[in-house]
Design an enzyme around this catalytic site. Structure first.
Site, short mmCIF file in Angstrom:
data_model
loop_
_atom_site.label_atom_id
_atom_site.label_comp_id
_atom_site.label_asym_id
_atom_site.label_seq_id
_atom_site.Cartn_x
_atom_site.Cartn_y
_atom_site.Cartn_z
N LYS A 1 0.81 -1.23 0.00
CA LYS A 1 0.00 0.00 0.00
C LYS A 1 0.84 1.28 0.00
CE LYS A 1 -4.00 -2.20 2.12
NZ LYS A 1 -4.97 -2.22 3.22
N GLY B 1 -5.22 -2.32 19.58
CA GLY B 1 -4.22 -2.59 18.54
C GLY B 1 -3.71 -1.29 17.92
N ARG C 1 -0.47 -2.73 23.14
CA ARG C 1 0.63 -3.20 24.00
C ARG C 1 1.89 -2.38 23.73
NH1 ARG C 1 2.08 -9.19 21.54
NH2 ARG C 1 2.57 -8.49 19.43
P1 NAP Z 1 -0.71 -5.50 12.02
O1 NAP Z 1 -0.37 -4.26 11.29
O2 NAP Z 1 0.25 -6.64 12.11
O3 NAP Z 1 -1.13 -5.07 13.53
C1 NAP Z 1 -1.51 -6.02 14.49
C2 NAP Z 1 -1.73 -5.31 15.80
O4 NAP Z 1 -2.13 -6.29 16.76
C3 NAP Z 1 -0.46 -4.66 16.36
O5 NAP Z 1 -0.82 -3.50 17.07
C4 NAP Z 1 0.06 -5.74 17.31
O6 NAP Z 1 0.86 -5.23 18.35
C5 NAP Z 1 -1.25 -6.21 17.88
N1 NAP Z 1 -1.12 -7.53 18.51
C6 NAP Z 1 -0.76 -8.70 17.91
N2 NAP Z 1 -0.73 -9.69 18.83
C7 NAP Z 1 -1.05 -9.10 20.02
C8 NAP Z 1 -1.18 -9.59 21.35
N3 NAP Z 1 -0.98 -10.89 21.62
N4 NAP Z 1 -1.52 -8.72 22.33
C9 NAP Z 1 -1.74 -7.39 22.06
N5 NAP Z 1 -1.64 -6.87 20.81
C10 NAP Z 1 -1.31 -7.72 19.81
O7 NAP Z 1 -2.04 -6.13 11.44
P2 NAP Z 1 -3.30 -5.38 10.81
O8 NAP Z 1 -3.14 -5.31 9.36
O9 NAP Z 1 -3.55 -4.14 11.59
O10 NAP Z 1 -4.44 -6.45 11.10
C11 NAP Z 1 -4.97 -6.62 12.41
C12 NAP Z 1 -6.21 -7.50 12.32
O11 NAP Z 1 -7.16 -6.85 11.50
C13 NAP Z 1 -5.96 -8.86 11.68
O12 NAP Z 1 -6.69 -9.82 12.38
C14 NAP Z 1 -6.51 -8.75 10.29
O13 NAP Z 1 -7.07 -9.95 9.84
C15 NAP Z 1 -7.64 -7.75 10.52
N6 NAP Z 1 -7.94 -6.98 9.30
C16 NAP Z 1 -9.17 -7.11 8.79
C17 NAP Z 1 -9.52 -6.41 7.68
C18 NAP Z 1 -10.90 -6.57 7.13
O14 NAP Z 1 -11.15 -6.09 6.03
N7 NAP Z 1 -11.80 -7.19 7.85
C19 NAP Z 1 -8.60 -5.55 7.06
C20 NAP Z 1 -7.33 -5.41 7.64
C21 NAP Z 1 -7.00 -6.16 8.75
P3 NAP Z 1 2.46 -5.03 18.14
O15 NAP Z 1 2.60 -3.85 17.24
O16 NAP Z 1 2.93 -4.79 19.53
O17 NAP Z 1 2.96 -6.30 17.54
#
Ligand code: NAP
Length: 290
Positions: A68, A128, A152
């Site tokens: 992106k 998050g 976190r």
């Molecule tokens: P990302 O950029 O990897 O961010 C993940 C976030 O979750 C980070 O803040 C991470 O913290 C936190 N996290 C992970 N494990 C954790 C834990 N055990 N305890 C506390 N915090 C934790 O991922 P993303 O793209 O934002 O995606 C996040 C979620 O959204 C995913 O499940 C994805 O499937 C979903 N999503 C859905 C859509 C949709 O269209 N429905 C679109 C995008 C994403 P750290 O930074 O400390 O690692």
């Protein structure tokens, strides 16, 4: 018959993308002369990959992570959240120019509006600080919401706040506010949230098993809250399961996925998205796959 308009989703890996199913269902329903497929394009060779597809007459693209930012840098003109967050998930080629948009956050806001979830009176608590949280927070802020990010990694949450607050906007909504908290110290805030949004992967299917875990202590939930998960596999995470048992309105990640696709569809084709048709196709595909 005229040549079909060609659109696709690009990224790497791309074979599991649900976008072709959603967009093609809408084209079929509206009998549009469009077709949509997927192509592997690596972020490191992003420009060459897109150029090659434009040479093959592709006129519209969706871009998945991690391409992106490369898409933002590639586009001639960017708009709204795409400019503010340096992140493009929709490219439309018009009159030889590439126009870049981000429909993740605006799609999310459209979903809240369709569900009559008020943006200015509710306190939104986002768990998050990754890409999904960033898009959601930016669009909520743009629309006058009171937002608390619980993460976190407090530093990453504060980076989101800096980006959002320092971004150039035509108008800053005077009702908007955004603050960050450490997740482990946020119990009171979470139990006082009007709308709670999980933007972490906790509770997702891992190797076809649901991770029976939740981003928060489930005892903090109460029946006055609206609970939204960004996860769509499974359709009901442990967080949503508990919230539903308390009688809370709950929404899974289908809503975010669907509404970003609907807005992309509208930017690409200029037609109103048949959202119920797109939702049905998406649910059928998810039920087949997982
Ligand atoms: P990302 O950029 O990897 O961010 C993940 C976030 O979750 C980070 O803040 C991470 O913290 C936190 N996290 C992970 N494990 C954790 C834990 N055990 N305890 C506390 N915090 C934790 O991922 P993303 O793209 O934002 O995606 C996040 C979620 O959204 C995913 O499940 C994805 O499937 C979903 N999503 C859905 C859509 C949709 O269209 N429905 C679109 C995008 C994403 P750290 O930074 O400390 O690692």
């Amino acid at each position: 018959m005229a040549e079909k308009n060609k659109a696709c989703v690009i990224g790497s890996p791309i074979e599991h993308s649900l976008s072709p199913v959603i967009h093609n269902a809408a084209y079929d329903h509206l009998k549009l002369n469009w077709f949509y497929d997927r192509h592997e394009v690596d972020e490191t060779n992003f420009n060459e990959g897109v150029e090659e597809l434009i040479q093959q007459d592709y006129v519209a693209f969706n871009v998945t992570m991690p391409g992106k930012e490369a898409a933002h840098n590639y586009c001639d003109i960017t708009y709204g959240g795409a400019s503010r967050l340096y992140s493009v998930n929709t490219i439309v080629v018009k009159n030889g120019k590439t126009h870049g948009y981000s429909t993740d956050g605006d799609g999310f806001v459209n979903f809240l509006k369709d569900e009559n979830i008020d943006l200015s009176s509710n306190h939104f608590v986002i768990i998050g600080s990754g890409g999904a949280a960033r898009s959601i927070c930016d669009a909520l802020f743009e629309n006058g919401a009171r937002i608390s990010i619980c993460a976190r990694n407090l530093e990453k949450a504060n980076e989101i706040i800096d980006t959002i607050k320092n971004a150039e906007r035509d108008i800053t909504n005077p009702h908007s506010s955004i603050n960050a908290y450490e997740l482990k110290n946020a119990d009171e805030l979470i139990s006082n949230a009007d709308v709670l949004i999980n933007a972490t992967p906790i509770g997702m299917h891992i190797d076809k098993e649901i991770e029976f875990d939740s981003p928060i202590n489930l005892e903090l939930l109460n029946s006055d809250q609206i609970v939204i998960d960004t996860i769509y596999s499974p359709l009901e995470t442990p967080l949503l399961n508990k919230a539903k048992s308390l009688g809370c309105p709950v929404y899974n990640g289908i809503y975010m996925l669907l509404y970003q696709a609907a807005l992309s569809f509208e930017l690409m084709t200029g037609q109103k998205a048949p959202i119920n048709i797109m939702r049905k196709a998406l649910l059928e595909e998810i039920n087949n796959r997982f």
